[in-house]
Motif scaffolding. Structure first.
Motif, PDB file in Angstrom:
ATOM      1  N   ASP A 107      -8.539  -2.675  -6.554  1.00  0.00           N
ATOM      2  CA  ASP A 107      -9.641  -2.735  -7.488  1.00  0.00           C
ATOM      3  C   ASP A 107      -9.191  -3.177  -8.874  1.00  0.00           C
ATOM      4  OD1 ASP A 107     -11.357  -1.894  -5.524  1.00  0.00           O
ATOM      5  OD2 ASP A 107     -11.278   0.228  -6.070  1.00  0.00           O
ATOM      6  N   ALA A 133      -1.705  -2.806  -0.181  1.00  0.00           N
ATOM      7  CA  ALA A 133      -1.788  -2.117  -1.468  1.00  0.00           C
ATOM      8  C   ALA A 133      -2.853  -1.020  -1.392  1.00  0.00           C
ATOM      9  CB  ALA A 133      -2.129  -3.106  -2.564  1.00  0.00           C
ATOM     10  N   PRO A 134      -2.674   0.059  -2.159  1.00  0.00           N
ATOM     11  CA  PRO A 134      -3.701   1.099  -2.202  1.00  0.00           C
ATOM     12  C   PRO A 134      -5.004   0.534  -2.751  1.00  0.00           C
ATOM     13  CG  PRO A 134      -1.734   1.742  -3.466  1.00  0.00           C
ATOM     14  CD  PRO A 134      -1.531   0.350  -2.966  1.00  0.00           C
ATOM     15  N   LEU A 135      -6.113   1.190  -2.401  1.00  0.00           N
ATOM     16  CA  LEU A 135      -7.423   0.706  -2.839  1.00  0.00           C
ATOM     17  C   LEU A 135      -7.523   0.645  -4.351  1.00  0.00           C
ATOM     18  CD1 LEU A 135      -9.775   2.508  -0.306  1.00  0.00           C
ATOM     19  CD2 LEU A 135      -9.030   0.131  -0.312  1.00  0.00           C
ATOM     20  N   ALA A 136      -6.988   1.610  -5.059  1.00  0.00           N
ATOM     21  CA  ALA A 136      -7.060   1.612  -6.522  1.00  0.00           C
ATOM     22  C   ALA A 136      -6.346   0.382  -7.087  1.00  0.00           C
ATOM     23  CB  ALA A 136      -6.431   2.891  -7.073  1.00  0.00           C
ATOM     24  N   ALA A 137      -5.210   0.023  -6.517  1.00  0.00           N
ATOM     25  CA  ALA A 137      -4.473  -1.153  -6.997  1.00  0.00           C
ATOM     26  C   ALA A 137      -5.257  -2.422  -6.699  1.00  0.00           C
ATOM     27  CB  ALA A 137      -3.095  -1.209  -6.345  1.00  0.00           C
ATOM     28  N   ILE A 151      -2.558   5.602   9.087  1.00  0.00           N
ATOM     29  CA  ILE A 151      -1.715   5.006   8.051  1.00  0.00           C
ATOM     30  C   ILE A 151      -1.966   3.504   8.054  1.00  0.00           C
ATOM     31  CG2 ILE A 151       0.649   4.617   7.289  1.00  0.00           C
ATOM     32  CD1 ILE A 151       1.365   7.245   8.712  1.00  0.00           C
ATOM     33  N   LYS A 152      -2.299   2.972   6.886  1.00  0.00           N
ATOM     34  CA  LYS A 152      -2.612   1.553   6.758  1.00  0.00           C
ATOM     35  C   LYS A 152      -1.483   0.852   6.018  1.00  0.00           C
ATOM     36  CE  LYS A 152      -7.426   2.773   6.598  1.00  0.00           C
ATOM     37  NZ  LYS A 152      -8.341   3.426   5.743  1.00  0.00           N
ATOM     38  N   THR A 153      -1.500  -0.432   6.062  1.00  0.00           N
ATOM     39  CA  THR A 153      -0.525  -1.226   5.312  1.00  0.00           C
ATOM     40  C   THR A 153      -1.238  -1.941   4.176  1.00  0.00           C
ATOM     41  OG1 THR A 153      -0.829  -3.082   6.804  1.00  0.00           O
ATOM     42  CG2 THR A 153       0.976  -1.567   7.295  1.00  0.00           C
TER      43      THR A 153
END
Length: 154
Positions: free
Chosen positions: A146, A140-144, A136-138
């Motif tokens: 990008d 923003a999601p990668l899509a956000a 589990i990372k902290t």
């Protein structure tokens, strides 16, 4: 003994093979009792089947592993000389014993010793099928990230 799984068949989807197997094995178990055998769980992923096959030689027994099925057959040749028995208490007939195997269960070894056929089984789940922990990372999601980068570039 009749096993009726109709109520479960009505409320489940995709378990047809399991229900068919249970019904077939319940019917066969009442009729089939030779040769006697033991099923043993040796470890979490290891199993052992021991069949009492007194009077059978290694060349008279076949162990065949197919997908999800283990077939053990013993063939006796009755053309030999038949002594004049006063009592025949040791079964000396051909047999066929079937064992349904779960997915990823394989025969590791089969040995005949002192009238016992011991078949060692092991369950080997492929790495791709084993559960894995997702880190589990902290942030923003990668899509956000990008989308933000594209908006800032424009």
């Amino acid at each position: 003994m009749r096993l009726d799984l109709t109520p479960y068949r009505r409320s489940t989807i995709g378990f047809d093979r399991l229900f068919d197997m249970l019904e077939t094995n319940a019917q066969r178990a009442s009729a089939e009792n030779y040769p006697p055998f033991n099923l043993e769980r040796v470890a979490d992923d290891r199993y052992r089947i021991t069949l009492a096959v007194a009077g059978f030689g290694r060349d008279e027994i076949d162990v065949t592993a197919q997908q999800n099925l283990l077939l053990v057959t013993g063939r006796k040749d009755d053309t030999g000389t038949n002594p004049n028995f006063l009592h025949l208490g040791i079964a000396n007939r051909s047999f066929e014993r079937r064992f349904e195997l779960a997915d990823f269960v394989f025969v590791e070894d089969a040995r005949l010793n002192d009238g016992l056929l011991v078949i060692e089984l092991v369950r080997e789940v492929p790495e791709a099928m084993k559960p894995k922990t997702i880190a589990i990372k902290t942030g923003a999601p990668l899509a956000a990230v990008d989308i933000d980068a594209a908006q800032q570039a424009a």
